[in-house]
Design a protein around this motif. Structure first.
Motif, PDB file in Angstrom:
ATOM      1  N   LYS A  27       8.436   3.056  37.812  1.00 25.31           N
ATOM      2  CA  LYS A  27       9.081   3.834  36.741  1.00 25.31           C
ATOM      3  C   LYS A  27       9.151   5.308  37.121  1.00 25.31           C
ATOM      4  O   LYS A  27      10.194   5.942  37.011  1.00 25.31           O
ATOM      5  N   GLU A  43      14.672   1.009  34.615  1.00 21.73           N
ATOM      6  CA  GLU A  43      15.321   1.609  33.455  1.00 21.73           C
ATOM      7  C   GLU A  43      14.256   2.416  32.697  1.00 21.73           C
ATOM      8  O   GLU A  43      13.061   2.181  32.885  1.00 21.73           O
ATOM      9  N   ASP A  63      13.235   2.045  29.833  1.00 23.95           N
ATOM     10  CA  ASP A  63      12.331   1.021  29.316  1.00 23.95           C
ATOM     11  C   ASP A  63      12.233  -0.096  30.361  1.00 23.95           C
ATOM     12  O   ASP A  63      13.148  -0.904  30.504  1.00 23.95           O
ATOM     13  N   ARG A  94      11.037  -2.811  30.495  1.00 27.16           N
ATOM     14  CA  ARG A  94      11.192  -4.191  30.025  1.00 27.16           C
ATOM     15  C   ARG A  94      12.605  -4.718  30.258  1.00 27.16           C
ATOM     16  O   ARG A  94      12.805  -5.924  30.379  1.00 27.16           O
ATOM     17  N   GLU A  95      13.579  -3.790  30.312  1.00 27.30           N
ATOM     18  CA  GLU A  95      14.949  -4.250  30.585  1.00 27.30           C
ATOM     19  C   GLU A  95      15.040  -4.912  31.957  1.00 27.30           C
ATOM     20  O   GLU A  95      15.797  -5.860  32.149  1.00 27.30           O
ATOM     21  N   SER A 150       7.508  -1.484  20.025  1.00 21.09           N
ATOM     22  CA  SER A 150       8.781  -0.815  19.753  1.00 21.09           C
ATOM     23  C   SER A 150       9.172   0.261  20.772  1.00 21.09           C
ATOM     24  O   SER A 150      10.355   0.513  20.943  1.00 21.09           O
ATOM     25  N   THR A 151       8.234   0.878  21.467  1.00 16.13           N
ATOM     26  CA  THR A 151       8.640   1.927  22.414  1.00 16.13           C
ATOM     27  C   THR A 151       8.170   1.606  23.833  1.00 16.13           C
ATOM     28  O   THR A 151       7.163   0.914  24.026  1.00 16.13           O
ATOM     29  N   PRO A 152       8.875   2.152  24.818  1.00 16.20           N
ATOM     30  CA  PRO A 152       8.435   1.998  26.210  1.00 16.20           C
ATOM     31  C   PRO A 152       7.014   2.526  26.416  1.00 16.20           C
ATOM     32  O   PRO A 152       6.256   1.934  27.192  1.00 16.20           O
ATOM     33  N   TYR A 191       4.568   0.007  25.388  1.00 20.26           N
ATOM     34  CA  TYR A 191       4.572  -1.078  26.384  1.00 20.26           C
ATOM     35  C   TYR A 191       3.742  -0.692  27.600  1.00 20.26           C
ATOM     36  O   TYR A 191       2.881  -1.460  28.059  1.00 20.26           O
TER      37      TYR A 191
END
Lengths: 390, 390
Positions: free
Chosen positions: A227, A233, A235, A237-238, A279-281, A284
């Motif tokens: 990251k 990305e 986020d 998770r994408e 809900s948010t990167p 996560y």
């Protein structure tokens, strides 16, 4: 005879679109001199604003102009109509250098009704609803206009063109297996130190070998580094959901004649349900270390058998299925030796049998190589336009 | 509107030409339906006889007809004129599926004066006299007729098309390095048991590893097996002299803009002068074991450093040089892991840098894949013809 004019419209002024504009500007004299085509960028749009010009936009002037009063609110259909009606143009081409869900909804109308060629790295049509995909294919055949998407899989690597040629020359594709995400390639290449192993093998002692062979970093730490280095990305998770890989697999599968969609794929997500729900990167990333144990156990189990983990997309043409999974490969397998964000695709066919398949490998992401792949598609269209004049 | 007719003439009815004819016959309905072109084989020639037909030759009837009274003495110019004058044809294409030195002497006239497209796996023009090569290039540009030669390097692998696209989109090629001979790939893959090493590494003891790591067979024995299995020319010296690889290197180098010929290359022949002087292949094979010691010493020296020997062609674009050498590579290098008669090409460019080059790998010889590569070139020409009709 004056060279034929090709009017060009660009959607997307991000990294890929900008890189393409630069490459195109540099090669314009070549295109005029060697291909004998006069390529003119007459429209540029980002998601908010667009610029429609009566003459060719020079160099990088479009960038400033997009923010000037000359520009207007983005309107994709108006842009397409502008390109299609450029005075004296022998052909019009739209480049969709976005990841938009919206623009592919217009492709059929732009190609079928406006008579425009479409070139794109956007996977949303190729992996989108099957009916729309088939409709565009039919329009292509009926109109002779081109829809080109080499860069939807493997960026600038010769993937789609290679596959098309195998099929068109009568080969029978048995399977396609590949590491199709630059992001996940980077993560797995870093997570499981296969490289260190194969590089170290001759340099030291047995203890060095087996020490290197343990996963070196926690999975969450590898994702954090990926990251930070811009490989994921915003986020992650994408990427880790596997949906990007799944789209590429759908595109490859359809190319092989399988009539399937994203919903038909088995996709092994790397995001556990509890983490997908956050809900948010940032949440996560904070929670990710809780799952390091699972990944480490998988990696260690693989390592104990002399194998590495890789995140792999596969099309089984004979079986009519496609999947995205975390799989294990021996250290001698081509998948184990990748570097950085390399992609690799292995085509096994009747002619290129299982023992000696056709393999393409190299960076499968990045603005420069993707833009160059888009340019490669454009060159093909330009040659057809030139051929129509001889 | 009736689909445009493309008249086709074939030189060479050996393995590649025959395989191509079969592939083409199988795909003819596809070409008519999908590409909307009507391809007709109207002339076939081997080195002695030729058959000129007023209508399309069906299936394999040409083979028997070549031996019938219908056929006449081979006359390449008459064949070209016949193809060029096929009634109603939108284009004519000649396929040179020979290794003839003679036919390439006619290419300029066939392309420039007869207006024919030429497709060939024959390396004798691409690696032949520089002046003739440049003349054909110029004619291509002036006439818009195509000269296509994808299969001169790597058979059906996407080599020339990939290289052309890199260059045309403005990338700068720094170097090309590859294992370019299926024959020599097989010989070196067998001679130095790199595969056995990497396959065995996890299965046994350290002693097994280092035992496997010794050359397993004498070089002469490997050559004998390669010959027996049909991997070499009847006289293996034609492969082992390195001239076939050198021709491919010249073709790649010229594609990168280097103005050089065979005479400018450093070619490390694998045939010692004493053996080159022998008059028959049988004498060569009988004398070859005398040189096993030299090859074994080289291989053992490499193995002692954890390396393998490979016979490699290289174009150094920046340095303006090209060479063919026996070189050493670490066992982790992609060149070390090849199988069978695999070819591999590594393109290092400004965009595909040294750490992550673009790599293409797979069988680089064989009638089926070469014929399919010829077919791939033909498809491109057919698309141009179709484009000219829309």
């Amino acid at each position: 005879m004056a060279p034929p004019v090709v009017a060009l419209g660009l959607f997307g002024t991000g990294l890929i679109g900008s890189a393409h504009m630069k490459q195109l500007a540099k090669q314009t004299p070549y295109l005029l001199e060697q291909l004998r085509v006069d390529v003119r960028v007459v429209a540029v749009s980002n998601s908010r604003r667009m610029l429609l010009s009566g003459s060719a936009l020079q160099g990088t002037e479009w960038r400033a102009a997009l923010d000037s009063p000359q520009a207007q609110q983005a309107d994709p259909d108006a842009l397409a109509a502008h390109v299609a009606s450029h005075p004296g143009a022998a052909a019009g081409v739209l480049l969709d250098c976005t990841a938009s869900e919206l623009l592919p909804q217009h492709y059929c109308s732009w190609l079928g009704q406006q008579g425009l060629h479409i070139i794109t790295p956007n996977k949303k049509l190729g992996a989108g609803p099957l009916q729309r995909y088939q409709q565009l294919r039919q329009l292509q055949k009926d109109t002779g206009k081109h829809f080109m998407y080499e860069t939807t899989v493997g960026a600038g690597l010769p993937v789609i063109s290679t596959l098309k040629e195998l099929i068109e020359t009568g080969d029978r594709v048995l399977s396609i297996e590949g590491i199709l995400s630059g992001t996940l390639s980077f993560i797995f290449n870093s997570f499981q130190p296969g490289m260190a192993f194969s590089e170290g093998i001759f340099s030291g002692t047995l203890s060095f070998i087996f020490n290197s062979f343990q996963p070196g970093m926690a999975f969450s730490e590898v994702v954090r580094q990926a990251k930070e280095q811009g490989y994921t990305e915003p986020d992650p998770r994408e990427d880790l959901s596997g949906m990007d890989v799944a789209r590429k697999v759908v595109i490859l599968a359809r190319e092989c004649g399988l009539q399937l969609g994203l919903e038909d794929l088995q996709v092994a997500s790397l995001v556990p349900p509890q983490l997908a729900a956050l809900s948010t990167p940032a949440e996560y990333m904070a929670a990710l270390p809780q799952h390091d144990g699972d990944m480490a156990a998988q990696a260690q189990e693989a390592a104990a058998s002399g194998e590495v983990l890789r995140y792999v997309g596969k099309v089984d043409v004979a079986g009519g299925t496609a999947s995205v999974t975390t799989s294990r490969y021996p250290a001698s397998h081509p998948f184990a030796a990748l570097r950085g964000s390399d992609n690799i695709l292995v085509f096994t066919t009747e002619r290129y049998g299982p023992a000696t398949p056709l393999i393409v490998r190299g960076p499968g992401a990045g603005a420069e190589v993707t833009a160059a792949g888009v340019f490669g598609d454009l060159l093909k269209v330009l040659r057809y336009v030139a051929a129509a004049r001889t």
